[in-house]
Motif scaffolding. Structure first.
Motif, PDB file in Angstrom:
ATOM      1  N   VAL A 408      37.083  52.239  39.378  1.00  0.00           N
ATOM      2  CA  VAL A 408      38.426  51.571  39.928  1.00  0.00           C
ATOM      3  C   VAL A 408      38.243  51.576  41.528  1.00  0.00           C
ATOM      4  O   VAL A 408      38.627  50.321  41.873  1.00  0.00           O
ATOM      5  CB  VAL A 408      39.627  52.635  39.691  1.00  0.00           C
ATOM      6  N   ALA A 409      37.431  52.172  42.485  1.00  0.00           N
ATOM      7  CA  ALA A 409      37.273  52.086  43.737  1.00  0.00           C
ATOM      8  C   ALA A 409      36.500  50.727  43.774  1.00  0.00           C
ATOM      9  O   ALA A 409      36.708  50.149  44.655  1.00  0.00           O
ATOM     10  CB  ALA A 409      36.370  53.241  44.237  1.00  0.00           C
ATOM     11  N   ALA A 410      35.416  50.417  42.919  1.00  0.00           N
ATOM     12  CA  ALA A 410      34.532  49.210  43.117  1.00  0.00           C
ATOM     13  C   ALA A 410      35.303  48.128  42.779  1.00  0.00           C
ATOM     14  O   ALA A 410      35.434  47.015  43.609  1.00  0.00           O
ATOM     15  CB  ALA A 410      33.470  49.245  42.201  1.00  0.00           C
ATOM     16  N   ALA A 411      36.046  48.202  41.898  1.00  0.00           N
ATOM     17  CA  ALA A 411      37.164  46.867  41.483  1.00  0.00           C
ATOM     18  C   ALA A 411      38.091  46.696  42.546  1.00  0.00           C
ATOM     19  O   ALA A 411      38.330  45.682  43.045  1.00  0.00           O
ATOM     20  CB  ALA A 411      38.071  47.120  40.146  1.00  0.00           C
ATOM     21  N   ALA A 412      38.667  47.609  43.497  1.00  0.00           N
ATOM     22  CA  ALA A 412      39.469  47.448  44.467  1.00  0.00           C
ATOM     23  C   ALA A 412      38.710  46.782  45.719  1.00  0.00           C
ATOM     24  O   ALA A 412      39.575  45.991  46.406  1.00  0.00           O
ATOM     25  CB  ALA A 412      39.991  48.873  45.063  1.00  0.00           C
ATOM     26  N   VAL A 413      37.458  46.808  45.730  1.00  0.00           N
ATOM     27  CA  VAL A 413      36.817  46.079  46.944  1.00  0.00           C
ATOM     28  C   VAL A 413      36.286  44.652  46.612  1.00  0.00           C
ATOM     29  O   VAL A 413      35.729  44.114  47.469  1.00  0.00           O
ATOM     30  CB  VAL A 413      35.901  46.871  47.794  1.00  0.00           C
ATOM     31  N   ILE A 414      36.259  44.300  45.181  1.00  0.00           N
ATOM     32  CA  ILE A 414      35.798  43.096  44.883  1.00  0.00           C
ATOM     33  C   ILE A 414      37.009  42.025  45.004  1.00  0.00           C
ATOM     34  O   ILE A 414      37.966  42.297  44.525  1.00  0.00           O
ATOM     35  CB  ILE A 414      35.501  43.124  43.247  1.00  0.00           C
ATOM     36  N   ASP A 415      36.553  40.943  45.755  1.00  0.00           N
ATOM     37  CA  ASP A 415      37.523  39.878  45.980  1.00  0.00           C
ATOM     38  C   ASP A 415      37.986  39.424  44.799  1.00  0.00           C
ATOM     39  O   ASP A 415      37.437  38.872  43.851  1.00  0.00           O
ATOM     40  CB  ASP A 415      36.819  39.025  47.001  1.00  0.00           C
ATOM     41  N   ASP A 416      39.500  39.224  44.646  1.00  0.00           N
ATOM     42  CA  ASP A 416      40.330  38.625  43.409  1.00  0.00           C
ATOM     43  C   ASP A 416      39.755  37.278  42.989  1.00  0.00           C
ATOM     44  O   ASP A 416      40.163  36.669  42.069  1.00  0.00           O
ATOM     45  CB  ASP A 416      41.809  38.857  43.750  1.00  0.00           C
TER      46      ASP A 416
END
Length: 865
Positions: A408-416
């Motif tokens: 979840v943390a990694a997904a939060a910093v991946i540009d949409d």
């Protein structure tokens, strides 16, 4: 020496400000390489080190097709934003089949685009007087240090380019790296960050911008002109330089026997001999010193462990290389290893292969039957798995809770802006990496420490953003006051009929954020307006988050907040209406969510969430009971690597027009496997409806997880994410979903939804099969062991066994006389998959009972005293 209009340069006149120096630089270089389009690739690299600790950043490597100058420029701009990251490029074309994980050695160069004279000494300021002809352009890489670039008029064979590079270095007495045709060089307008050593030598710790001091105006040189201008001063070294460069297919892939020698643990006293053998063999196969060091560092547990640090390894490689060697073929090198001959074995007579039975599915979520599902090995990216294992051992918590939180943390910093297309042909459906995760655990399960470990790198980002943005906002506050004063004067002047220019309102700088807590919809809108990449909402207790929705609204506005939160799962443009302060236009209404739930409050939160899909967006994980943890030093490199991956993902953005990632053929097969299991659960007649709704989100979840895994794995390997997701990555995702998330999901809905008589009987039969090690089971076994009343209810047994059949637990034995089925064969995998877990759970509960009994005896003795 001559001038050609290679491109229409963006920087020709000193007084003309370029639109983008980086873009124009790569436009020029790609124009020179264009005749060889299709014959190779171009390479960007990024290296660096934390000057405080001396720890090296994970290397980053990206390969590009010739002509992709915009993509190269965009990647350079993204990388140079990262603190302590230096960005370089290779002034050459590498072979097209070079692994994307490698920078390239001299053996991988197929064409050279030019020569760079590197002036890094105390007389560097006099570089012009040390060069007989004018370079194409000159960069000042740091104060008083210069790189003079000689661009060829067309791509040149690397053997000839190497010979010219040796002449340039010998004539100008510049840095030795000038002779290396696979060396990487600085890029205009990127940052030059100092290392710990440079700062110790007196260098300013702040980064310096790479500056163009001599513009490119189309000046290029032919190899003949270069050879005439730089005479052959060192005959012997030139002969050594033009040694034929060996280029074979898959040069980056070492023979299996060499890899084994690198991986094997070697006893003390034999490591030096092994090191010499392996390094010499790699040199004989055409590997450069740099590529040998890079490759050996990937195997730290073999003979490489004899070296104290990378410098010692590099020194030994250079020492062995200096003694000279002869290029050999793989067959010739293999003679040094003399692998033992393989003895041919007589083929054994075997039974014809049977069709493999499918793995049974845990459709019950009952820990008495199947135990608590432990996190399977290899179900998350290695960098996250290592961090989850280390942190869970220290804290004494379930590693599944740490690993899921890291995703979840990694997904939060991946540009949409990074998207993945799940289907082969449907281009309308794409998903971004946006995940919601919830951990179900009792108050004593150490949820808060686990959540803190996962979220620490994101909190560090927030702290850095606040620190960097504070002076910007202080200046804005001053500028705004000045503007308001000017507006008062302007308004007064206009009222008097005077003409004067209207003051320009200063632009309000964004307040960058990554993590928010206890936020309502109105506040969330203000945060997202400044953070189009999206944020993560951290809730230590999700029950309070759900309860806060619409808490201040009357019944007419009920559900408004819920619908707003639901939309953050999908992202996209959005408008938040504010009665007193107007509307806020949000470029990307996007949020990841992470939080915890106590088991006793699950039914409460379930009732509040209803069936609008809020709950169904979460990945649910039941945390195993906590323990004391292990008292040892943390594995700092593992933690640093996780933190580094989060930081690198935060700096990355795709270039404009980048197409979505695609699933490879093998990855599509894994997606089909997941969808088949979902379909099976959907057709089970007794599956709870809320569970079916939840699984209806899993096709999109598979795509989001694939994108997250793909980005994390690429960044941790130091490469630009490939255009397709591999089958190996998708297998990890499928294992994570089916072997970890699915059993947890079944358990969640089993605890909340009342089971039908068919499902209750099927659950009992499953437990009976495991407890008694049954290989087959009959109707008679069931009613004799369960209840004789079932003798009069054969349909109940038939329906329960049909559930087990659909879940791949049993296979019916057809009755020859045409009667109903009364016997079933048990899938052998049932015992291997579930029996060990069930036994471990039974042992754990027995241990708890024994501790309680011991504590009671002690307590009784004390009371008696």
């Amino acid at each position: 020496m001559h001038t050609e209009n290679i491109v229409s340069p963006g920087y020709v006149k000193a007084d003309q400000q370029p639109v983008d120096r980086i873009d124009e630089f790569f436009r020029t270089m790609n124009a020179i390489a264009l005749p060889m389009k299709g014959q190779g690739k171009m390479v960007l690299t990024g290296f660096g080190e934390n000057p405080t600790t001396g720890a090296r950043l994970s290397p980053r490597i990206a390969h590009f097709e010739i002509g992709e100058h915009r993509a190269m420029a965009a990647m350079s701009r993204n990388w140079t934003k990262e603190r302590h990251r230096n960005v370089y490029w290779l002034l050459a074309i590498v072979r097209p089949d070079l692994s994307p994980r490698l920078k390239a050695s001299e053996a991988d160069i197929v064409w050279s685009l030019g020569i760079v004279a590197d002036f890094d000494d105390e007389h560097a300021l006099d570089y012009a007087s040390r060069l007989p002809i004018e370079p194409s352009m000159v960069l000042e890489t740091s104060r008083g240090r210069y790189q003079a670039i000689y661009l060829f008029d067309k791509p040149v064979d690397p053997v000839r380019a190497k010979a010219i590079a040796v002449r340039v270095q010998a004539h100008s007495n510049c840095d030795y790296c000038t002779k290396d045709v696979c060396h990487v060089w600085r890029i205009p307008d990127t940052n030059n960050w100092p290392t710990k050593k440079k700062i110790a030598e007196g260098r300013d710790p702040s980064p310096q911008r790479v500056r163009v001091v001599s513009e490119f105006c189309g000046l290029v040189h032919s190899p003949e002109e270069m050879e005439a201008a730089f005479p052959d001063l060192i005959k012997n070294e030139l002969v050594k330089a033009v040694r034929p460069v060996v280029r074979t297919k898959d040069r980056h892939e070492l023979p299996e026997y060499l890899l084994r020698k690198m991986e094997e643990d070697v006893q003390v006293g034999k490591r030096s001999e092994r090191a010499k053998l392996v390094i010499t063999s790699m040199l004989e196969l055409g590997w450069s010193t740099e590529s040998i060091v890079s490759k050996l560092l990937q195997y730290p547990n073999g003979f490489v462990s004899r070296y104290g640090n990378e410098k010692h390894l590099r020194d030994d490689v250079e020492r062995i290389s200096s003694k000279g060697f002869k290029l050999k073929t793989e067959d010739e090198v293999s003679q040094s290893f003399k692998p033992p001959p393989k003895v041919a074995k007589q083929p054994e007579k075997t039974e014809p292969p049977c069709e493999p039975q499918p793995l049974p599915v845990d459709i019950f979520g009952d820990t008495n039957i199947a135990g608590i599902p432990a996190m399977p090995a290899g179900c998350v990216p290695p960098v996250l798995e290592a961090f989850a294992k280390d942190s869970s051992e220290l804290l004494g918590v379930d590693p599944a809770m740490i690993a899921t939180g890291c995703l979840v943390a990694a997904a939060a910093v991946i540009d949409d802006a990074y998207r993945l297309q799940p289907k082969v042909h449907d281009t309308n459906w794409t998903e971004s990496a946006r995940l919601w995760g919830a951990f179900i655990a009792p108050p004593s399960a150490k949820k808060t420490p686990a959540l803190s470990a996962v979220m620490k790198p994101l909190h560090n980002l927030d702290h850095d953003y606040a620190e960097m943005d504070a002076p910007i906002h202080e200046q804005y506050a001053i500028d705004e006051k000045i503007y308001l004063k000017k507006m008062e004067a302007y308004t007064s002047a206009v009222a008097r009929g005077e003409e004067c220019p209207q003051p320009v309102k200063p632009d309000k700088p964004p307040r960058r954020r990554k993590v928010v807590n206890d936020v309502n919809i109105a506040s969330l809108g203000e945060v997202l307006a400044d953070n189009p990449r999206g944020i993560i909402v951290e809730n230590d207790e999700l029950v309070s988050w759900v309860g806060s929705m619409d808490a201040s609204k009357d019944t007419s506005g009920a559900g408004k907040d819920r619908s707003e939160w639901l939309m953050t799962y999908n992202g996209g443009r959005h408008t938040v209406d504010r009665i007193k302060r107007g509307n806020i236009r949000i470029p990307n209404w996007s949020a990841c969510i992470i939080g915890t739930i106590q088991p006793g409050k699950m039914r409460e939160i379930f009732g509040k969430m209803g069936d609008d899909g809020l709950l169904q967006r979460f990945m649910l994980v039941h945390a195993q009971p906590s323990s004391r943890g292990i008292d040892r030093a943390p594995n700092r490199p593992v933690t640093d690597r996780y933190h580094s991956v989060i930081r690198m993902l935060e700096t990355m953005s795709p270039w404009e027009g980048k197409p979505p990632f695609l699933l490879s053929e093998a990855a599509q097969a894994e997606r089909t496997t997941v969808l088949d299991v979902i379909d099976m659960i959907h057709i089970l007649p007794d599956s709870p409806e809320p569970l079916k709704y939840h699984l209806g989100k899993w096709d999109g979840l598979f795509a989001r997880l694939c994108l997250t895994f793909h980005m994390v794995e690429a960044v941790s390997d130091g490469i630009e994410p490939p255009n397709t997701v591999s089958g190996e990555t998708a297998r990890r995702v499928a294992r994570f979903m089916l072997d970890l998330l699915l059993p947890n999901l079944m358990r969640f809905y089993r605890d909340l939804c009342n089971a039908s008589p068919n499902l209750e009987l099927a659950r009992w039969i499953a437990g009976y099969i495991i407890a008694h090690g049954k290989t087959k089971i009959t109707q008679r076994d069931i009613y004799r062991s369960y209840s004789s009343n079932l003798r009069d209810k054969p349909n109940l047994i038939t329906d329960a066994m049909r559930l087990l059949d659909l879940a791949s637990w049993v296979t019916p034995v057809e009755n020859r006389n045409g009667k109903d089925v009364s016997e079933w064969i048990v899938n052998e995998a049932v015992h291997s998959v579930f029996a060990k877990r069930a036994a471990a759970e039974k042992a754990r509960r027995d241990e708890i009972k024994a501790k309680i009994a011991a504590a009671s005896r002690v307590l009784g003795l004390r009371e008696g005293a």
